[in-house]
Design a protein around this motif. Structure first.
Motif, PDB file in Angstrom:
ATOM      1  N   TYR A   1       0.837  -1.207   0.000  1.00 35.31           N
ATOM      2  CA  TYR A   1       0.000   0.000   0.000  1.00 35.31           C
ATOM      3  C   TYR A   1       0.869   1.252   0.000  1.00 35.31           C
ATOM      4  O   TYR A   1       0.550   2.237  -0.675  1.00 35.31           O
ATOM      5  CB  TYR A   1      -0.918  -0.003   1.216  1.00 35.31           C
ATOM      6  CG  TYR A   1      -1.918  -1.125   1.214  1.00 35.31           C
ATOM      7  CD1 TYR A   1      -3.072  -1.049   0.423  1.00 35.31           C
ATOM      8  CD2 TYR A   1      -1.730  -2.255   1.996  1.00 35.31           C
ATOM      9  CE1 TYR A   1      -4.000  -2.080   0.419  1.00 35.31           C
ATOM     10  CE2 TYR A   1      -2.652  -3.293   1.999  1.00 35.31           C
ATOM     11  CZ  TYR A   1      -3.783  -3.198   1.205  1.00 35.31           C
ATOM     12  OH  TYR A   1      -4.691  -4.221   1.198  1.00 35.31           O
TER      13      TYR A   1
ATOM     14  N   ARG B   1       3.867   1.544  -1.245  1.00 36.78           N
ATOM     15  CA  ARG B   1       4.532   1.655  -2.540  1.00 36.78           C
ATOM     16  C   ARG B   1       3.589   2.231  -3.596  1.00 36.78           C
ATOM     17  O   ARG B   1       4.000   3.066  -4.422  1.00 36.78           O
ATOM     18  CB  ARG B   1       5.047   0.277  -2.963  1.00 36.78           C
ATOM     19  CG  ARG B   1       5.892   0.312  -4.239  1.00 36.78           C
ATOM     20  CD  ARG B   1       6.595  -1.010  -4.477  1.00 36.78           C
ATOM     21  NE  ARG B   1       5.667  -2.130  -4.585  1.00 36.78           N
ATOM     22  CZ  ARG B   1       5.512  -3.083  -3.671  1.00 36.78           C
ATOM     23  NH1 ARG B   1       6.225  -3.041  -2.555  1.00 36.78           N
ATOM     24  NH2 ARG B   1       4.655  -4.064  -3.842  1.00 36.78           N
ATOM     25  N   HIS B   2       2.346   1.808  -3.596  1.00 35.89           N
ATOM     26  CA  HIS B   2       1.418   2.248  -4.634  1.00 35.89           C
ATOM     27  C   HIS B   2       0.787   3.610  -4.349  1.00 35.89           C
ATOM     28  O   HIS B   2       0.263   4.248  -5.267  1.00 35.89           O
ATOM     29  CB  HIS B   2       0.312   1.198  -4.825  1.00 35.89           C
ATOM     30  CG  HIS B   2       0.790  -0.040  -5.518  1.00 35.89           C
ATOM     31  ND1 HIS B   2       1.134  -1.184  -4.856  1.00 35.89           N
ATOM     32  CD2 HIS B   2       1.007  -0.288  -6.840  1.00 35.89           C
ATOM     33  CE1 HIS B   2       1.537  -2.113  -5.722  1.00 35.89           C
ATOM     34  NE2 HIS B   2       1.472  -1.588  -6.922  1.00 35.89           N
ATOM     35  N   SER B   3       0.829   4.074  -3.083  1.00 37.50           N
ATOM     36  CA  SER B   3       0.179   5.338  -2.738  1.00 37.50           C
ATOM     37  C   SER B   3       1.166   6.440  -2.405  1.00 37.50           C
ATOM     38  O   SER B   3       0.759   7.586  -2.190  1.00 37.50           O
ATOM     39  CB  SER B   3      -0.749   5.130  -1.538  1.00 37.50           C
ATOM     40  OG  SER B   3       0.004   4.892  -0.350  1.00 37.50           O
TER      41      SER B   3
END
Length: 294
Positions: A121, A123-125
């Motif tokens: 989470y 890494r993607h946000s």
């Protein structure tokens, strides 16, 4: 290295950029009248009592070695918090879960292992880990180790702080810090002493130091109706933003009553019981005044 936590909250959206895990450390040197985490004020593990759950069975009284509990089947349950040694015997004996120990000891490495469960989470946000409290710098060595381990694992790091840490120690933390969330509570120094517990000079010193070190900062401004929702305070916030280009933005933190009930659960008085939650309209108006151009 061990420290004392009182919570780890996942999927936080207001404690820095992206999706974050916020680690709450116990202990604070200030006594803000509006604090919504009163369980964070003491650095020690402590007892909480939830009267609505209590069935007046007396099991806690029977096992407590310090006489903390006084009750009868038809009367009130009195808890002498000052006599409690946080041994946990009453908590284990209570069949209704009306008692709890707030706070736990944890190894720094275990805390970061827990945080890393949400690495995907982050890494993607564009998120990461935030250390809050209480005042996390009170457990300085533990916090420093948490930050070091976080950076070893590639995490974006935030520190939420009241700014009272000595400058030399603050500098020790900065190599492992990506962002500081720094509170600016009141502009009137006498009111700062009355409602926070100290004058505002250490906070102003922290803003200056972080600017000298080119450390990115988000200024966090708790706004309390009748206390600091005035033009003097809003103008001072705007002046800080203008003076220090490392302040990325000022974020209004509107007063709310979420923590009000917690005070009685740990035997503390609450002085702002007459106030109600700030409305969304108030929040927007306060934010607009903070963001206005002079």
């Amino acid at each position: 290295m061990k420290g004392i936590l009182f919570d780890i909250q996942r999927f936080c959206l207001d404690d820095g950029p992206g999706i974050r895990t916020t680690v709450f450390l116990k202990g604070c040197m200030l006594r803000c009248a509006w604090c919504h985490n009163p369980e964070s004020l003491s650095a020690a593990v402590q007892l909480a009592y939830y009267d609505s759950k209590c069935v007046r069975c007396g099991a806690c009284r029977k096992v407590c070695p310090h006489g903390v509990h006084t009750l009868s089947p038809d009367g009130p349950h009195h808890v002498d918090f000052s006599a409690c040694a946080a041994c946990g015997r009453c908590v284990d004996a209570c069949p209704a879960e009306a008692l709890a120990l707030l706070g736990r000891s944890a190894e720094a490495a275990d805390v970061i292992d827990e945080v890393m469960k949400d690495e995907a989470y982050f890494r993607h946000s564009g998120g990461g880990v935030t250390f809050s409290g209480g005042e996390p710098t009170m457990q300085f060595a533990f916090l420093k180790e948490l930050l070091r381990l976080s950076k070893e694992r590639g995490l974006h790091t935030c520190l939420e702080t009241n700014g009272t840490l000595a400058p030399a120690r603050m500098k020790e933390l900065l190599p492992d810090l990506d962002l500081v969330l720094l509170d600016y509570k009141m502009t009137d120094d006498a009111m700062h002493r009355q409602y926070v517990g100290i004058g505002r000079a250490p906070v102003l010193r922290a803003f200056a130091l972080l600017a000298e070190e080119h450390q990115p900062v988000v200024l966090r401004a708790p706004i309390i109706p009748g206390l600091n929702d005035n033009e003097e305070h809003f103008a001072a916030i705007r002046a800080l933003k203008a003076a220090y280009p490392n302040i990325l933005r000022a974020q209004v933190m509107p007063y709310h009553t979420i923590g009000r009930g917690k005070y009685g659960e740990i035997g503390l008085p609450y002085s702002l019981s007459s106030l109600e939650n700030a409305t969304e309209e108030q929040r927007a108006a306060w934010q607009a005044r903070v963001d206005a151009a002079d």
